[in-house]
Design a protein around this motif. Structure first.
Motif, mmCIF file in Angstrom:
data_model
loop_
_atom_site.group_PDB
_atom_site.id
_atom_site.type_symbol
_atom_site.label_atom_id
_atom_site.label_comp_id
_atom_site.label_asym_id
_atom_site.label_seq_id
_atom_site.Cartn_x
_atom_site.Cartn_y
_atom_site.Cartn_z
ATOM 1 N N LYS A 79 -23.390 18.039 36.284
ATOM 2 C CA LYS A 79 -23.514 17.268 35.040
ATOM 3 C C LYS A 79 -24.963 16.836 34.839
ATOM 4 C CE LYS A 79 -22.469 12.809 34.560
ATOM 5 N NZ LYS A 79 -21.716 11.558 34.584
ATOM 6 N N TRP A 80 -25.606 16.403 35.923
ATOM 7 C CA TRP A 80 -26.983 15.909 35.821
ATOM 8 C C TRP A 80 -27.986 16.983 35.457
ATOM 9 C CZ3 TRP A 80 -27.266 12.279 40.720
ATOM 10 C CH2 TRP A 80 -26.582 11.089 40.434
ATOM 11 N N THR A 81 -27.677 18.263 35.712
ATOM 12 C CA THR A 81 -28.644 19.325 35.394
ATOM 13 C C THR A 81 -28.957 19.370 33.902
ATOM 14 O OG1 THR A 81 -26.930 21.033 35.191
ATOM 15 C CG2 THR A 81 -28.007 20.785 37.363
ATOM 16 N N LYS A 82 -28.088 18.816 33.084
ATOM 17 C CA LYS A 82 -28.338 18.767 31.635
ATOM 18 C C LYS A 82 -29.312 17.641 31.291
ATOM 19 C CE LYS A 82 -23.634 20.398 30.750
ATOM 20 N NZ LYS A 82 -23.198 20.449 32.144
ATOM 21 N N LYS A 101 -31.286 26.801 51.945
ATOM 22 C CA LYS A 101 -31.101 27.528 50.682
ATOM 23 C C LYS A 101 -29.751 28.258 50.670
ATOM 24 C CE LYS A 101 -33.489 30.564 47.512
ATOM 25 N NZ LYS A 101 -34.446 31.625 47.357
ATOM 26 N N ASP A 102 -29.384 28.857 51.802
ATOM 27 C CA ASP A 102 -28.086 29.531 51.904
ATOM 28 C C ASP A 102 -26.932 28.551 51.685
ATOM 29 O OD1 ASP A 102 -29.398 31.898 52.406
ATOM 30 O OD2 ASP A 102 -28.975 31.912 54.574
ATOM 31 N N TRP A 103 -27.074 27.328 52.224
ATOM 32 C CA TRP A 103 -26.025 26.310 52.045
ATOM 33 C C TRP A 103 -25.868 25.979 50.560
ATOM 34 C CZ3 TRP A 103 -25.512 21.515 49.919
ATOM 35 C CH2 TRP A 103 -24.366 20.809 50.240
ATOM 36 N N GLU A 108 -22.650 26.541 45.891
ATOM 37 C CA GLU A 108 -22.904 26.618 44.443
ATOM 38 C C GLU A 108 -23.455 25.305 43.888
ATOM 39 O OE1 GLU A 108 -19.017 27.893 43.131
ATOM 40 O OE2 GLU A 108 -19.606 29.996 43.313
ATOM 41 N N VAL A 109 -24.416 24.732 44.617
ATOM 42 C CA VAL A 109 -25.084 23.505 44.170
ATOM 43 C C VAL A 109 -26.390 23.920 43.489
ATOM 44 C CG1 VAL A 109 -26.176 21.348 44.910
ATOM 45 C CG2 VAL A 109 -24.058 22.111 46.011
ATOM 46 N N LEU A 110 -26.534 23.507 42.245
ATOM 47 C CA LEU A 110 -27.709 23.861 41.461
ATOM 48 C C LEU A 110 -28.903 22.999 41.865
ATOM 49 C CD1 LEU A 110 -25.911 24.062 37.997
ATOM 50 C CD2 LEU A 110 -26.517 25.969 39.494
#
Length: 194
Positions: A79-82, A101-103, A108-110
């Motif tokens: 939500k915060w990515t917006k 980075k793999d984690w 699927e964390v942006l």
């Protein structure tokens, strides 16, 4: 203009109890998460400090690869990515960049940026990236970032961070409370969480 959030990883985006099973297995302990009342884990184990440090350095990649995402974190961060650019600033050593980075990819964390500073002093990184807000679980980091960067810091409540905090450090119990505080803050109506 988008805000820029600085976000710790371990104990903030990952569950703060992620270390407990590893400690229990490696040192034949029976610790509960609630027993960890200080950030430094050495007092809870029964081996010389050098042995603990060696174990931790060897086990770090596995711990970080297997750490569970904190409940609600993914949805809130998405939500915060917006509204903000997400800068993950961690005390992890840069040698752990690939596993980190793999984690993020696996879970699927942006993110906009991942910075592994290699020490608990995150003030310089918070200043370098000009973050407007920080999220943290380590008490002294939260206080230092808040006071030196003059920004609000959201501190996720844990058994190991119960010392008093200044007004600019806001305690939350979960990601939903963090999201609620940030929503109010972004609307310029800061309401401290009790």
């Amino acid at each position: 203009m988008k805000k820029r959030f600085g976000i710790d990883i371990d104990g903030t985006v990952t569950r703060p109890d992620s270390m407990v099973p590893f400690l229990n297995k490696a040192f034949q302990l029976n610790l509960a998460y609630e027993d960890i009342t200080e950030y430094d884990l050495f007092p809870f184990v029964n081996v010389p400090k050098e042995d603990f440090i060696k174990w931790f350095i060897e086990t770090e990649p596995l711990i970080y690869a297997e750490s569970s995402l904190a409940e609600g974190a993914k949805d809130v961060l998405e939500k915060w990515t917006k509204q903000a650019d997400l800068y993950f600033i961690s005390a992890r050593s840069n040698r752990l960049f690939d596993v980190t980075k793999d984690w993020f990819t696996t879970n699927e964390v942006l993110y906009n940026h991942i910075e592994l500073v290699g020490s608990h002093d995150k003030v310089a990184a918070a200043k370098k990236f000009a973050v407007d807000l920080f999220l943290e679980d380590k008490h002294d980091n939260a206080v230092a970032i808040s006071e030196e960067c003059k920004i609000p810091v959201i501190l996720f409540n844990t058994p190991y961070n119960q010392d008093t905090v200044p007004e600019s450090v806001i305690r939350v119990n979960n990601w939903q409370e963090a999201s609620s505080w940030v929503t109010n803050w972004l609307a310029k109506k800061p309401v401290p969480i009790k």
